[in-house]
Design an enzyme around this catalytic site. Structure first.
Site, short mmCIF file in Angstrom:
data_model
loop_
_atom_site.label_atom_id
_atom_site.label_comp_id
_atom_site.label_asym_id
_atom_site.label_seq_id
_atom_site.Cartn_x
_atom_site.Cartn_y
_atom_site.Cartn_z
CG ASP A 238 -1.90 1.14 1.26
OD1 ASP A 238 -2.72 1.21 0.34
OD2 ASP A 238 -1.83 1.96 2.19
CD GLU A 262 -2.32 2.58 -3.45
OE1 GLU A 262 -3.39 3.16 -3.63
OE2 GLU A 262 -1.72 2.55 -2.36
#
Length: 563
Positions: A238, A262
């Site tokens: 993330d 990400e």
């Protein structure tokens, strides 16, 4: 006495109970991934009791609270996922979160991690997570876990780094030197992106100091233990761009599994650095996503923009086959919220599955969820859908079936198989595109569902004239014309805006997706009639093709004349 099936299940789990999985990038090639929110995918059951009480009677996403899904409840619905042909799942973060009411309600999503080293009790126990991992591996499926290392939540910006407050919140990090000093991000400055804080003054997300040797060693030790203890095969990282890139090299090496980042945004050059600088194995395909939206998001959208972005992606990433291709996720609008036309959605999904990369489907996409313009509306519970066998569920199943078949059969085109071939754009117009990946030729459009007296011709398909090809989506036969041309029409009723995935008749017979496709017998073609809808492409037809045309189920771009 235990029933036979129950005993067999226990034996299977025991057989895998000590399994340590460490799948690298090469082992992830060709996989397709189903992304789910643990709290929202499957409800509590007799074998998967809720870890939260009381639960709301209705799981309304606007309430932003726990709805009762757990790691064990995921196991209840693995048949549903595997039924679509997925061979990997990506679950939301497993680490402990801040567990108090906030201005944005509760941390049901799992991304407000305050102690990465401790499991989130809302989702289950250590044995429960192992059971999920073992159940997946028993099916030949992979487990990908979302991890958050950088953002520690605080409800009080002024005293956020106070050691006493951090200890009271249950934070793993309790020394102010474990964090970068407070500042809000300036997205025009990459140093600010890496060192300043996400969130806002209601729920600040403190930026962990990933240059601090103690922090680095703790995180690297944790991630290695997490993947080995729970048999985790891959990590989705993330907010990866909010940490200096070199940190990830050692972190992912310590994990010993495939890492995909990400990297939110459309900057292709920056996202590509995660591969070119070897910070990680791959990234989620945000640049391609924006191209898909521009190309297929509206009727007669900007196909030239899709083509331009697609070519830049292919040229910029050393390993585009590892990019995560998506059209929905938990941070973006549901596709069908923005685009109601089902044919546009179908064309977008074919792009997602057939272009270089790993297709990633966000839970609910297969149910055509449209109630989700963004967070939190795009995070509804799946169970009210009753896990229906929808048309889109079947489309996804077929697309996975095609990918699996060409990979498992090692189907070749010009000496290269599907995984070793890079996508090539072979033709495009303002509304259409055709691209080849290995033995497959995808022919797509953004014209939308209504049938129109128009056609799209692909001048050079790569197959020889007077040969036959099969559209694996409809299992209909087409003929290849002069110079290897293929043309499709959108004029027939029900064929407006249809996508196509062509393969040679010989390959189709070997893949067995369309059963016995037979062998066509061809005769010489007469001069074809001109069409104002597209290029004139001479096509020859067999008796089999003529019968299909007579039935009105396949439209070709031009009139056919048989001798």
């Amino acid at each position: 006495m235990l029933q036979y099936t129950t005993l067999l299940s226990i034996i299977t789990l025991l057989a895998f109970s000590n399994l340590t999985s460490a799948a690298n990038a090469d082992q992830w090639k060709g996989k397709s991934i189903y992304q789910l929110f643990t709290d929202r995918f499957a409800p509590p059951s007799a074998t998967a009791p809720a870890r939260t009480s009381p639960l709301p009677e209705t799981c309304d996403p606007i309430q932003q609270t726990w709805c009762g899904g757990t790691w064990l409840s995921i196991i209840d619905k693995l048949d549903y996922i595997q039924g679509m042909g997925f061979d990997a799942i990506w679950i939301s973060p497993v680490s402990q979160n801040i567990d108090v009411y906030t201005p944005y309600n509760y941390a049901y999503h799992g991304y407000w991690v305050n102690d990465p080293l401790t499991l989130n009790p809302r989702f289950g126990s250590a044995d429960d997570l192992k059971a999920l991992s073992n159940s997946l591996h028993a099916r030949g499926m992979y487990l990908m876990v979302d991890v958050v290392v950088n953002n520690v939540p605080s409800l009080n910006v002024k005293d956020a780094m106070n050691p006493t407050a951090l200890q009271a919140d249950g934070s793993r990090w309790t020394d102010p030197s474990d964090f970068h000093p407070q500042c809000w991000i300036d997205y025009n400055n990459q140093t600010s992106v890496e060192n300043c804080w996400l969130g806002d003054d209601k729920v600040a997300l403190m930026d962990v100091n990933t240059e601090n040797p103690t922090v680095v060693s703790t995180l690297n030790s944790w991630i290695g233990n997490l993947t080995s203890t729970y048999g985790i095969d891959g990590l989705r990282i993330d907010a990866a761009k909010h940490v200096p890139g070199p940190f990830w090299t050692d972190f992912c090496a310590a994990s010993k599994v495939f890492c995909i980042a990400e990297v939110y945004g459309s900057d292709i050059g920056f996202a590509a650095k995660f591969q070119t600088e070897k910070w990680m194995d791959s990234v989620l395909g945000y640049p391609l996503y924006y191209g898909i939206v521009n190309g297929f998001g509206t009727p007669s959208g900007n196909m030239s923009n899709f083509v331009e972005i697609a070519q830049q992606v292919l040229a910029s990433f050393p390993s585009p086959g590892l990019l995560g291709n998506f059209i929905e996720n938990h941070d973006l609008p549901r596709w069908r919220n923005q685009t109601t036309d089902p044919q546009l959605a179908y064309n977008a999904m074919v792009t997602q599955f057939m272009f270089d990369g790993l297709p990633v489907v966000y839970y609910g996409q297969e149910q055509d969820f449209s109630h989700g313009a963004g967070d939190p509306y795009n995070r509804a519970a799946l169970w009210p859908s009753n896990y229906a066998n929808t048309t889109t569920y079947q489309h996804i199943k077929k697309l996975n079936e095609i990918r699996h078949a060409v990979i498992q059969n090692n189907t070749l085109f010009n000496g290269k198989n599907f995984l070793d071939s890079q996508t090539t754009i072979v033709a495009s117009t303002k509304t259409d595109v055709a691209f080849r990946k290995g033995p497959l030729l995808a022919v797509l459009t953004n014209r939308g569902s209504p049938n129109v007296p128009q056609a799209f011709g692909v001048p050079t398909s790569g197959w020889s004239a007077q040969s036959a090809v099969i559209d694996l989506l409809s299992c209909k036969q087409y003929a290849v014309g002069s110079g290897g041309a293929i043309s499709v029409s959108y004029a027939a009723s029900g064929y407006g805006g249809m996508p196509y995935v062509f393969v040679s008749q010989t390959d189709a017979a070997a893949l067995k997706i369309c059963g016995d496709v037979g062998v066509a017998t061809y005769v010489s073609a007469n001069q074809t009639a001109k069409s104002s809808a597209g290029p004139v492409v001479p096509i020859q037809a067999s008796k089999e093709l003529l019968s299909v045309l007579a039935a009105g189920v396949v439209g070709l771009a031009i009139a056919l004349s048989l001798v």
